[in-house]
Design a protein around this motif. Structure first.
Motif, PDB file in Angstrom:
ATOM      1  N   PHE A 170      -3.788   5.433 -11.349  1.00 30.67           N
ATOM      2  CA  PHE A 170      -3.783   6.620 -10.490  1.00 30.67           C
ATOM      3  C   PHE A 170      -2.361   6.943 -10.039  1.00 30.67           C
ATOM      4  CE2 PHE A 170      -4.578   9.162  -6.699  1.00 30.67           C
ATOM      5  CZ  PHE A 170      -5.657   9.946  -7.089  1.00 30.67           C
ATOM      6  N   ALA A 171      -1.626   5.900  -9.627  1.00 28.65           N
ATOM      7  CA  ALA A 171      -0.254   6.099  -9.150  1.00 28.65           C
ATOM      8  C   ALA A 171       0.632   6.645 -10.255  1.00 28.65           C
ATOM      9  CB  ALA A 171       0.303   4.783  -8.611  1.00 28.65           C
ATOM     10  N   LYS A 172       0.461   6.120 -11.457  1.00 29.96           N
ATOM     11  CA  LYS A 172       1.251   6.595 -12.601  1.00 29.96           C
ATOM     12  C   LYS A 172       0.977   8.080 -12.844  1.00 29.96           C
ATOM     13  CE  LYS A 172       3.780   3.287 -14.310  1.00 29.96           C
ATOM     14  NZ  LYS A 172       5.236   3.412 -14.434  1.00 29.96           N
ATOM     15  N   LYS A 173      -0.291   8.448 -12.812  1.00 30.19           N
ATOM     16  CA  LYS A 173      -0.668   9.830 -13.109  1.00 30.19           C
ATOM     17  C   LYS A 173      -0.149  10.780 -12.033  1.00 30.19           C
ATOM     18  CE  LYS A 173      -4.469  12.780 -14.393  1.00 30.19           C
ATOM     19  NZ  LYS A 173      -5.849  12.870 -14.869  1.00 30.19           N
ATOM     20  N   PHE A 174      -0.156  10.351 -10.775  1.00 31.83           N
ATOM     21  CA  PHE A 174       0.232  11.249  -9.690  1.00 31.83           C
ATOM     22  C   PHE A 174       1.655  10.986  -9.180  1.00 31.83           C
ATOM     23  CE2 PHE A 174      -4.292  11.680  -9.907  1.00 31.83           C
ATOM     24  CZ  PHE A 174      -4.533  12.995  -9.556  1.00 31.83           C
ATOM     25  N   TYR A 216      -5.694  10.589  -0.831  1.00 34.52           N
ATOM     26  CA  TYR A 216      -6.281  11.335  -1.944  1.00 34.52           C
ATOM     27  C   TYR A 216      -7.800  11.282  -1.863  1.00 34.52           C
ATOM     28  CZ  TYR A 216      -1.747  11.542  -4.296  1.00 34.52           C
ATOM     29  OH  TYR A 216      -0.441  11.793  -4.608  1.00 34.52           O
ATOM     30  N   ILE A 217      -8.395  12.271  -2.468  1.00 33.24           N
ATOM     31  CA  ILE A 217      -9.838  12.200  -2.721  1.00 33.24           C
ATOM     32  C   ILE A 217      -9.976  11.999  -4.225  1.00 33.24           C
ATOM     33  CG2 ILE A 217      -9.738  14.728  -2.491  1.00 33.24           C
ATOM     34  CD1 ILE A 217     -12.674  14.884  -2.363  1.00 33.24           C
ATOM     35  N   ALA A 218     -10.754  10.997  -4.619  1.00 35.41           N
ATOM     36  CA  ALA A 218     -10.910  10.727  -6.056  1.00 35.41           C
ATOM     37  C   ALA A 218     -12.249  10.051  -6.298  1.00 35.41           C
ATOM     38  CB  ALA A 218      -9.775   9.832  -6.550  1.00 35.41           C
ATOM     39  N   ASP A 219     -12.811  10.312  -7.457  1.00 36.63           N
ATOM     40  CA  ASP A 219     -14.162   9.799  -7.696  1.00 36.63           C
ATOM     41  C   ASP A 219     -14.177   8.385  -8.249  1.00 36.63           C
ATOM     42  OD1 ASP A 219     -13.385  10.218 -10.266  1.00 36.63           O
ATOM     43  OD2 ASP A 219     -15.080  11.488 -10.826  1.00 36.63           O
ATOM     44  N   TYR A 220     -13.004   7.759  -8.356  1.00 38.06           N
ATOM     45  CA  TYR A 220     -13.085   6.346  -8.737  1.00 38.06           C
ATOM     46  C   TYR A 220     -13.406   5.483  -7.525  1.00 38.06           C
ATOM     47  CZ  TYR A 220      -8.254   4.798  -7.354  1.00 38.06           C
ATOM     48  OH  TYR A 220      -7.098   4.461  -6.684  1.00 38.06           O
ATOM     49  N   VAL A 260       0.847  -1.197   0.000  1.00 39.08           N
ATOM     50  CA  VAL A 260       0.000   0.000   0.000  1.00 39.08           C
ATOM     51  C   VAL A 260       0.882   1.246   0.000  1.00 39.08           C
ATOM     52  CG1 VAL A 260      -1.696   1.324   1.309  1.00 39.08           C
ATOM     53  CG2 VAL A 260      -1.885  -1.161   1.196  1.00 39.08           C
ATOM     54  N   THR A 261       0.715   2.119  -0.994  1.00 37.66           N
ATOM     55  CA  THR A 261       1.533   3.335  -1.038  1.00 37.66           C
ATOM     56  C   THR A 261       0.702   4.606  -0.936  1.00 37.66           C
ATOM     57  OG1 THR A 261       1.496   3.196  -3.448  1.00 37.66           O
ATOM     58  CG2 THR A 261       3.433   2.295  -2.332  1.00 37.66           C
ATOM     59  N   PHE A 262      -0.619   4.486  -0.964  1.00 40.78           N
ATOM     60  CA  PHE A 262      -1.485   5.652  -0.743  1.00 40.78           C
ATOM     61  C   PHE A 262      -2.889   5.167  -0.431  1.00 40.78           C
ATOM     62  CE2 PHE A 262      -3.766   5.819  -4.903  1.00 40.78           C
ATOM     63  CZ  PHE A 262      -2.953   4.976  -5.663  1.00 40.78           C
ATOM     64  N   MET A 263      -3.719   6.115  -0.041  1.00 37.91           N
ATOM     65  CA  MET A 263      -5.112   5.777   0.226  1.00 37.91           C
ATOM     66  C   MET A 263      -5.991   6.718  -0.571  1.00 37.91           C
ATOM     67  SD  MET A 263      -5.011   5.265   4.327  1.00 37.91           S
ATOM     68  CE  MET A 263      -6.517   4.325   4.421  1.00 37.91           C
ATOM     69  N   CYS A 278      -4.846  15.454  -3.734  1.00 32.55           N
ATOM     70  CA  CYS A 278      -4.214  14.961  -2.517  1.00 32.55           C
ATOM     71  C   CYS A 278      -4.656  15.809  -1.326  1.00 32.55           C
ATOM     72  CB  CYS A 278      -2.701  15.019  -2.667  1.00 32.55           C
ATOM     73  SG  CYS A 278      -1.840  14.233  -1.298  1.00 32.55           S
ATOM     74  N   LEU A 279      -4.966  15.157  -0.215  1.00 28.08           N
ATOM     75  CA  LEU A 279      -5.318  15.901   0.997  1.00 28.08           C
ATOM     76  C   LEU A 279      -4.019  16.323   1.682  1.00 28.08           C
ATOM     77  CD1 LEU A 279      -8.166  13.654   2.482  1.00 28.08           C
ATOM     78  CD2 LEU A 279      -8.361  15.516   0.830  1.00 28.08           C
ATOM     79  N   GLU A 280      -3.661  17.606   1.547  1.00 27.02           N
ATOM     80  CA  GLU A 280      -2.421  18.096   2.159  1.00 27.02           C
ATOM     81  C   GLU A 280      -2.664  18.317   3.646  1.00 27.02           C
ATOM     82  OE1 GLU A 280       0.131  18.153   0.297  1.00 27.02           O
ATOM     83  OE2 GLU A 280      -0.633  18.409  -1.748  1.00 27.02           O
ATOM     84  N   GLY A 281      -1.661  17.965   4.445  1.00 23.65           N
ATOM     85  CA  GLY A 281      -1.780  18.251   5.871  1.00 23.65           C
ATOM     86  C   GLY A 281      -2.096  17.045   6.726  1.00 23.65           C
ATOM     87  N   ILE A 282      -2.683  15.997   6.126  1.00 25.44           N
ATOM     88  CA  ILE A 282      -2.867  14.767   6.908  1.00 25.44           C
ATOM     89  C   ILE A 282      -2.341  13.577   6.114  1.00 25.44           C
ATOM     90  CG2 ILE A 282      -4.835  15.546   8.296  1.00 25.44           C
ATOM     91  CD1 ILE A 282      -6.640  14.005   6.400  1.00 25.44           C
ATOM     92  N   LYS A 283      -1.943  12.572   6.851  1.00 25.14           N
ATOM     93  CA  LYS A 283      -1.392  11.365   6.220  1.00 25.14           C
ATOM     94  C   LYS A 283      -2.069  10.144   6.828  1.00 25.14           C
ATOM     95  CE  LYS A 283       2.427  12.978   3.984  1.00 25.14           C
ATOM     96  NZ  LYS A 283       2.686  12.736   2.550  1.00 25.14           N
ATOM     97  N   GLY A 284      -2.103   9.082   6.052  1.00 28.47           N
ATOM     98  CA  GLY A 284      -2.553   7.815   6.600  1.00 28.47           C
ATOM     99  C   GLY A 284      -1.347   7.053   7.121  1.00 28.47           C
ATOM    100  N   VAL A 285      -1.610   6.171   8.092  1.00 23.44           N
ATOM    101  CA  VAL A 285      -0.517   5.379   8.636  1.00 23.44           C
ATOM    102  C   VAL A 285      -0.824   3.899   8.428  1.00 23.44           C
ATOM    103  CG1 VAL A 285       0.840   4.834  10.684  1.00 23.44           C
ATOM    104  CG2 VAL A 285      -0.112   7.143  10.385  1.00 23.44           C
ATOM    105  N   ASN A 286       0.064   3.253   7.679  1.00 27.55           N
ATOM    106  CA  ASN A 286      -0.098   1.823   7.411  1.00 27.55           C
ATOM    107  C   ASN A 286       0.042   1.045   8.717  1.00 27.55           C
ATOM    108  OD1 ASN A 286       0.376  -0.922   6.712  1.00 27.55           O
ATOM    109  ND2 ASN A 286       1.023  -0.287   4.658  1.00 27.55           N
ATOM    110  N   PRO A 287      -0.972   0.327   9.128  1.00 34.19           N
ATOM    111  CA  PRO A 287      -0.963  -0.330  10.437  1.00 34.19           C
ATOM    112  C   PRO A 287       0.042  -1.484  10.520  1.00 34.19           C
ATOM    113  CG  PRO A 287      -2.910  -0.987   9.221  1.00 34.19           C
ATOM    114  CD  PRO A 287      -2.233   0.064   8.405  1.00 34.19           C
TER     115      PRO A 287
END
Length: 799
Positions: free
Chosen positions: A350-354, A323-327, A254-257, A305-314
RNA sequence: GCGGGUAUGGCGGAAUUGGCAGACGCGCAAGAUUUAGGAUCUUGUGUUAAUUCGUGCAGGUUCGACCCCUGUUACCCGCACCA
């Protein structure tokens, strides 16, 4: 000879009805057969040939069963609430009640004209108070059991019809009724918790005799998936972001949410997100898109991308971007996902694009080129490294997550809860009162039915509110609980409500004490055979199974499932091979066919035109062929003779056998073909016995009952052909004394030999060698192998 | 994209599930009847010069394949960014 079908058909329809021979008996020692067809929506345009086809299958089977000694219930009714009638009422100014009555009369007379063996004493009309009282009753029972809830939600809304639609009614982003684009709108919605029954509906499917493709469609519709819920940390706060995944074992990749645009965490952390302007702008953009645009523009991924907060891989403790995305859809799972770009195509795009990292955790693909969704050895995955079996690695990860308290195994369904209200007049009023003191209060059972008020205005309000909201005498009421001033719910139930239990009411249509008497239900249920259209396999069929199962759970019906067997007929296409539609101008009106050729010809043709389950185009010429067939049958009485040739006898036994089994398999086309073939043989023979004619009429009776009754009477029989005993055959007489075997040499047919039945290999080979022509072909060749299949074929391999 | 299905004469469609491909019907042709047309009846009708070739296309298994296997094309129906 031509017979005067118009006089004959009317005469027998009247006699059947006067004698009541198609009325089912509630107390009978006979075995029962409950055959069901989907009751029609009585529209203004009248019946369609498709209706006739849909009913003809069970009609023939039911008529045969009756002749076999069954007590048959074959009912009909009308699913009459709904938009088309209301729309027509708004246009014409005629009350929907009046229109419905007219349409029902029209349909009834058309159905009678075709001579269907319906029990007309049990007609059900979903718009009658005596009926919808019980629809409301079931709703209240569901309310009582917590299966009804109210929620503010984004709903599918049709701006043209001004009405909220369920997902089932808005497939493909188009309104099921008017085909215009659906928009998403936030509304207060009544839901039925059908998802609570998802597993029950899925499990029972194994015990039901539904066509395999019907079962499969239901399984796909329910869409059960197994996986896990995982709680990701959010940097700097004591909170978590919950996701659903079917592959928890890929957690190390997992590299993003991604969260859906409507996800509540965005508002919750609005003060932490530093680029809120961009986020809100994106959300705004998404809400303008229709569901259709959002799901069809698959290729191009967008997001912020939601700047200012991050997710933490448990599992790894690493911080990753959100990220916020409509897919990602709010309506499935938790509305948030963990993205594993190496092994999910969408995440990869998505990862390729961003420009996000892509970490391989399953070996076997080339992640520099594309996502790899296959199986393989786990790598870069800590304690999962070396696992090669998907099942094991998933189980191991779920065990780990559970132990750590950061997740657990879980299931998800594609099926969603059933949005159960419409802002319409012509539907069952929802029996609920809104009280300022007590909140939501159900109408007491003894006040049912909650009647639709008589009004002259049926158009919905501009804001999309129900027409009932304008009627003060309806809206204002006393709270059943505290007696204070309260307001009634003004929405009505969707069209699917009344049709979810109608098959129960047929069993006891006039009962005023319960929806149907338990003893009668025990006798008649389940429906033995239900036939209808493929288009209802995912909606009506799921809904009615749900309602029935609920009624079983609360002890109102004796069986878990309503329908033991379900089949579906194929479409009748226009003569041009296209789907019949007004706009194409290729619609065939059954009335025209009855006018010109009679009901029997229409019935026979519709069943003869092709495989019952497949689509087939209409052909006026082929209708004439069926007309000729029946005209020739009408001539049979003149051919009756004591000196009929003996060879006809085995043909009759074969035909009885074929027609008997073909009807059970819905192979009506070959059953009719067999009777046509027999008729040709009789024609060649020039005569048949009186008993043989009797047999012929009995076999044909379920298909062409009017003609058969007429000839039955003409040949001196009393009583009805439709009630006479179905013919039996003698298996021994279906086989001939001698058979013809094809003789192949090296797999090519070269000749034929005739042998007594069941001759052995030696006899067959001897016969081949005795045949001059065949012997000549074998002359001088070395025989390598001789294969003899008794009564079928001889194959001689030579060199 | 995923899932399911279908493909056979001029047309709709059969084929006991691995054993004579084309039942039955339409259409067409010839003949009979009819002043004529229509209707009806009779005969014929996959293709070929052939004892040929022939079930969307290319292979394979088998004594034998419309049927089973591999690949491929076209069309139809569901579902569809389902995590």
């Amino acid at each position: 000879m031509k017979y005067d079908f118009s006089a004959v058909e009317g005469k027998w329809q009247k006699r059947w009805e006067d004698a009541g021979i198609f009325n089912a008996a509630d107390n009978s020692d006979k075995p029962k057969f409950y055959g069901l067809v989907e009751f029609p929506y009585p529209s203004g345009v009248g019946m369609h040939v498709g209706h006739i086809k849909a009913y003809s299958g069970i009609e023939v089977i039911g008529r045969k069963r009756r002749m076999e000694g069954y007590n048959v219930l074959f009912p009909i009714g009308f699913d009459a609430f709904g938009l088309p009638t209301e729309t027509s009422a708004i246009k014409t100014g005629i009350h929907p009640r009046e229109l419905t009555d007219r349409n029902i009369n029209k349909f009834s007379s058309q159905l009678r004209r075709v001579g269907f063996a319906f029990d007309w004493n049990r007609v059900v009309d979903t718009t009658e108070e005596d009926y919808y009282k019980w629809t409301q009753y079931i709703f209240l029972k569901m309310f009582e059991k917590g299966l009804v809830f109210r929620n503010t939600a984004l709903v599918n809304y049709c701006p043209t019809c001004k009405v909220v639609l369920s997902n089932e009614d808005s497939q493909g982003g188009k309104c099921d009724i008017c085909k215009s684009d659906i928009v998403q709108k936030s509304k207060d919605v009544w839901y039925l918790r059908i998802t609570e029954y998802a597993d029950k509906l899925l499990e029972e499917l194994d015990n039901l005799d539904y066509l395999p493709n019907i079962k499969l469609q239901q399984v796909n519709w329910i869409g059960k998936s197994r996986g896990a819920f995982v709680n990701f940390g959010i940097s700097g706060v004591e909170d978590s972001l919950r996701v659903y995944t079917t592959r928890p074992d890929t957690l190390f990749g997992v590299t993003f949410m991604v969260v859906a645009p409507e996800h509540p965490m965005i508002d919750k952390y609005a003060d932490k997100i530093t680029n809120m302007d961009a986020v809100l702008a994106y959300r705004e953009e998404c809400s303008k898109k229709t569901e259709f645009e959002r799901t069809q523009l698959v290729k191009d991924k967008t997001g912020v991308c939601l700047e200012g907060i991050k997710g933490v891989n448990p599992v790894t403790g690493k911080e990753i971007p959100i990220y916020i995305a409509d897919y990602v859809m709010m309506g499935y799972g938790t509305g948030a996902i963990m993205a594993v770009p190496a092994h999910d195509e969408r995440d990869y795009d998505f990862a390729k694009k961003f420009g996000i990292d892509i970490i391989e955790v399953i070996k076997g693909g080339d992640i520099s080129k594309e996502a790899y969704a296959g199986d393989g050895e786990m790598v870069n995955s800590g304690f999962l490294d070396g696992f090669t079996n998907k099942k094991d690695s998933i189980a191991k990860m779920i065990e780990y997550l559970t132990e750590k308290g950061v997740g657990e195994g879980g299931v998800q369904y594609k099926m969603k809860d059933w949005a159960f209200n419409r802002q319409r007049y012509w539907g069952e009023p929802i029996p609920i009162v809104h009280c300022p003191e007590c909140g939501i209060v159900p109408v007491p059972y003894e006040e049912l039915p909650l009647r639709l008020p008589a009004v002259n205005e049926f158009a919905p309000g501009e804001g999309g509110e129900s027409p009932l909201a304008k009627i003060d005498s309806f809206v204002n009421c006393k709270c059943p609980r505290c007696g204070g001033d309260a307001k009634r719910e003004t929405d009505t139930m969707p069209q699917w409500a009344g049709s979810s239990w109608y098959f129960l009411r047929y069993i006891d249509p006039h009962n005023s004490k319960s929806l149907a008497d338990m003893d009668k239900l025990k006798y008649w249920l389940p429906v033995d055979w239900y036939n209808g259209g493929m288009e209802h396999v995912t909606r009506h069929l799921i809904y009615s199974r749900f309602w029935h199962r609920f009624l079983y759970d609360i002890g109102e019906v004796p069986t878990k499932e309503p329908y033991a067997k379900r089949t579906a007929q194929g479409l009748i296409l226009g003569p041009d091979g296209e789907k019949m539609s007004k706009s194409r101008g290729n619609v065939v009106d059954p009335n025209d066919v009855v006018d010109v050729y009679g009901a029997d010809v229409l019935r026979v043709y519709i069943l003869f035109m092709g495989d019952y389950g497949s689509a087939a185009p209409w052909s006026d010429n082929s209708v004439k062929g069926c007309k000729r067939f029946l005209d020739r049958v009408a001539d049979l009485p003149s051919m009756v003779s004591k000196d009929a040739p003996a060879k006809l006898e085995s043909s009759f036994h074969k035909t009885i056998k074929k027609v008997t089994s073909d009807i059970e398999e819905m192979k009506f086309n070959t059953a009719i073909a067999a009777m046509m073939g027999l008729l040709n043989e009789i024609g060649e023979a020039g005569a048949l016995t009186a008993e043989q004619l009797e047999t012929f009429l009995l076999l044909l009776c379920p298909f062409a009952p009017h003609l058969c009754e007429e000839l039955w009477e003409q040949t001196g029989h009393s009583g009805f052909c439709s009630m006479a005993k179905w013919p039996e055959y003698d298996e021994a007489k279906t086989v001939d004394a001698t058979v013809e075997l094809a003789v192949q040499i090296n797999g090519k047919v070269k000749g034929k030999i005739t042998l007594p039945i069941n001759s052995d290999k030696d006899a067959a080979i001897a016969a081949v060698k005795a045949d001059e022509k065949l012997a000549a072909l074998l002359e001088g060749k070395t025989i390598v192998k001789e294969i003899v299949v008794p009564n079928k074929i001889v194959n001689i391999v030579v060199r």
